[in-house]
Write a protein that holds these residues in place. Structure first.
Motif, PDB file in Angstrom:
ATOM      1  N   LYS A  95       0.829  -1.188   0.000  1.00  0.00           N
ATOM      2  CA  LYS A  95       0.000   0.000   0.000  1.00  0.00           C
ATOM      3  C   LYS A  95       0.875   1.254   0.000  1.00  0.00           C
ATOM      4  CE  LYS A  95      -3.969   2.067   2.365  1.00  0.00           C
ATOM      5  NZ  LYS A  95      -4.940   1.918   3.478  1.00  0.00           N
ATOM      6  N   GLY A  96       0.516   2.216  -0.839  1.00  0.00           N
ATOM      7  CA  GLY A  96       1.244   3.466  -0.925  1.00  0.00           C
ATOM      8  C   GLY A  96       2.424   3.442  -1.879  1.00  0.00           C
ATOM      9  N   GLU A  97       2.697   2.295  -2.504  1.00  0.00           N
ATOM     10  CA  GLU A  97       3.791   2.187  -3.462  1.00  0.00           C
ATOM     11  C   GLU A  97       3.251   1.840  -4.838  1.00  0.00           C
ATOM     12  OE1 GLU A  97       7.493   0.361  -2.077  1.00  0.00           O
ATOM     13  OE2 GLU A  97       6.440  -0.178  -0.225  1.00  0.00           O
ATOM     14  N   THR A  98       4.097   1.951  -5.843  1.00  0.00           N
ATOM     15  CA  THR A  98       3.730   1.605  -7.204  1.00  0.00           C
ATOM     16  C   THR A  98       4.531   0.388  -7.657  1.00  0.00           C
ATOM     17  OG1 THR A  98       5.427   2.966  -8.287  1.00  0.00           O
ATOM     18  CG2 THR A  98       3.330   4.051  -7.683  1.00  0.00           C
ATOM     19  N   GLY A 152      -1.497  -8.132  -4.701  1.00  0.00           N
ATOM     20  CA  GLY A 152      -1.403  -8.289  -3.256  1.00  0.00           C
ATOM     21  C   GLY A 152      -0.607  -7.184  -2.584  1.00  0.00           C
ATOM     22  N   ASN A 153      -0.893  -6.968  -1.295  1.00  0.00           N
ATOM     23  CA  ASN A 153      -0.165  -5.960  -0.531  1.00  0.00           C
ATOM     24  C   ASN A 153       1.038  -6.539   0.204  1.00  0.00           C
ATOM     25  OD1 ASN A 153      -1.210  -7.268   1.754  1.00  0.00           O
ATOM     26  ND2 ASN A 153      -2.907  -5.835   1.964  1.00  0.00           N
ATOM     27  N   GLY A 154       1.249  -7.858   0.100  1.00  0.00           N
ATOM     28  CA  GLY A 154       2.414  -8.485   0.704  1.00  0.00           C
ATOM     29  C   GLY A 154       2.261  -8.857   2.166  1.00  0.00           C
ATOM     30  N   THR A 221      -4.397  -2.267  -7.619  1.00  0.00           N
ATOM     31  CA  THR A 221      -3.961  -1.974  -6.260  1.00  0.00           C
ATOM     32  C   THR A 221      -4.819  -0.883  -5.632  1.00  0.00           C
ATOM     33  OG1 THR A 221      -2.272  -0.462  -7.143  1.00  0.00           O
ATOM     34  CG2 THR A 221      -1.591  -2.701  -6.639  1.00  0.00           C
ATOM     35  N   ALA A 222      -5.239   0.086  -6.433  1.00  0.00           N
ATOM     36  CA  ALA A 222      -6.114   1.134  -5.901  1.00  0.00           C
ATOM     37  C   ALA A 222      -7.452   0.545  -5.459  1.00  0.00           C
ATOM     38  CB  ALA A 222      -6.325   2.229  -6.944  1.00  0.00           C
ATOM     39  N   LEU A 223      -8.017  -0.358  -6.264  1.00  0.00           N
ATOM     40  CA  LEU A 223      -9.285  -0.986  -5.904  1.00  0.00           C
ATOM     41  C   LEU A 223      -9.108  -1.919  -4.710  1.00  0.00           C
ATOM     42  CD1 LEU A 223     -12.241  -1.655  -6.362  1.00  0.00           C
ATOM     43  CD2 LEU A 223     -11.543  -3.295  -8.130  1.00  0.00           C
TER      44      LEU A 223
END
Length: 268
Positions: A95-98, A152-154, A221-223
């Motif tokens: 989250k917060g990364e690209t 996934g956010n890891g 990732t935004a969704l």
């Protein structure tokens, strides 16, 4: 697919890496009907060149039928499909990364897997068997990336470790998005694909037919960050809140798959 092209690139330590990955990454994508819906929608928007290439490679096998092949092959005993391709079903972007900031892991991911198999489809010397596996993977992987929890956010294996109750039965958030919301509609894959296709507007078709995987990941990732519930008990309220998003992702997956193949087979 045991050709020299593949075995020469098989990682020596991939089995151990695969086992380590299972502790932190998602294991499945859309359920069978979700992948079939994506494949069926895509088949309606292929260019003449892409349609001819698909028929030349798959013959009478439809894109909907081909869509679940990589998951099926994970029980084949073939180390290429069971081990090397295993981590190529998802991406991990905290989250917060690209994606560009994070980059792919050493073992690869869905973005690098799509590139790998696209090279095979472009290779005039690749065998028909290799091209069949490559096209089936791309059909599947584009659908994978349309499932928001495959971005996934890891932290929770793409929602597999986020335990919830679905109408009182224990499951996890990944399964809710894989299949439970889709199956709640009680439609066959062909019925659902036709319904979703008929709902598409010209504006949506232009906007969503994006052939660039990194753009899909950014949207996914935004969704993803909006679909985690506050509580654990999910039923009609969760469906009401997220059904349109789920259906939109199936539509996007179909249009993206068609756009990707149209670009891949566009005349030079």
């Amino acid at each position: 697919m045991r050709s020299r092209r593949f075995t020469g690139r098989l990682l020596c330590a991939v089995a151990a890496a695969s086992l380590a990955l299972t502790a932190s990454q998602p294991a499945m994508a859309w359920g069978k009907n979700g992948h079939r819906i994506v494949g069926e929608i895509a088949s309606q928007y292929l260019s003449p060149q892409a349609k001819a290439a698909v028929v030349e490679i798959l013959g009478s096998e439809s894109m909907a039928e081909a869509a679940n092949y990589p998951d099926f092959m994970r029980a084949s005993g073939d180390p290429f499909w069971e081990e090397q391709v295993y981590p190529w079903h998802w991406v991990t972007v905290p989250k917060g990364e690209t994606y560009d900031e994070v980059g792919p892991p050493e073992e690869g991911d869905a973005v690098t897997g799509i590139a790998y198999f696209s090279d095979i489809l472009r290779d005039p010397d690749a065998s028909l068997s290799d091209k069949q596996g490559a096209l089936r993977y791309i059909i599947h992987a584009v659908g994978d990336l349309a499932q928001p929890l495959h971005n996934g956010n890891g932290t929770d294996r793409g929602g597999n470790q986020r335990q919830v109750n679905w109408f009182g039965k224990p499951t996890n958030l990944h399964s809710v998005w894989d299949s439970l919301m889709i199956e709640d509609q009680q439609l066959s894959y062909s019925e659902y694909a036709k319904l979703l296709e008929e709902r598409l507007t010209p504006e949506e078709m232009r906007e969503w037919a994006n052939p660039h995987p990194k753009a899909w990941v950014a949207e996914g990732t935004a969704l993803r960050d909006t679909i985690y519930p506050e509580g654990d008990d999910l039923s009609y309220t969760y469906i009401f809140a997220h059904k349109a998003q789920m259906e939109g992702q199936l539509q996007r997956g179909g249009l993206r798959l068609a756009a990707y193949l149209n670009a891949l087979y566009a005349p030079e």
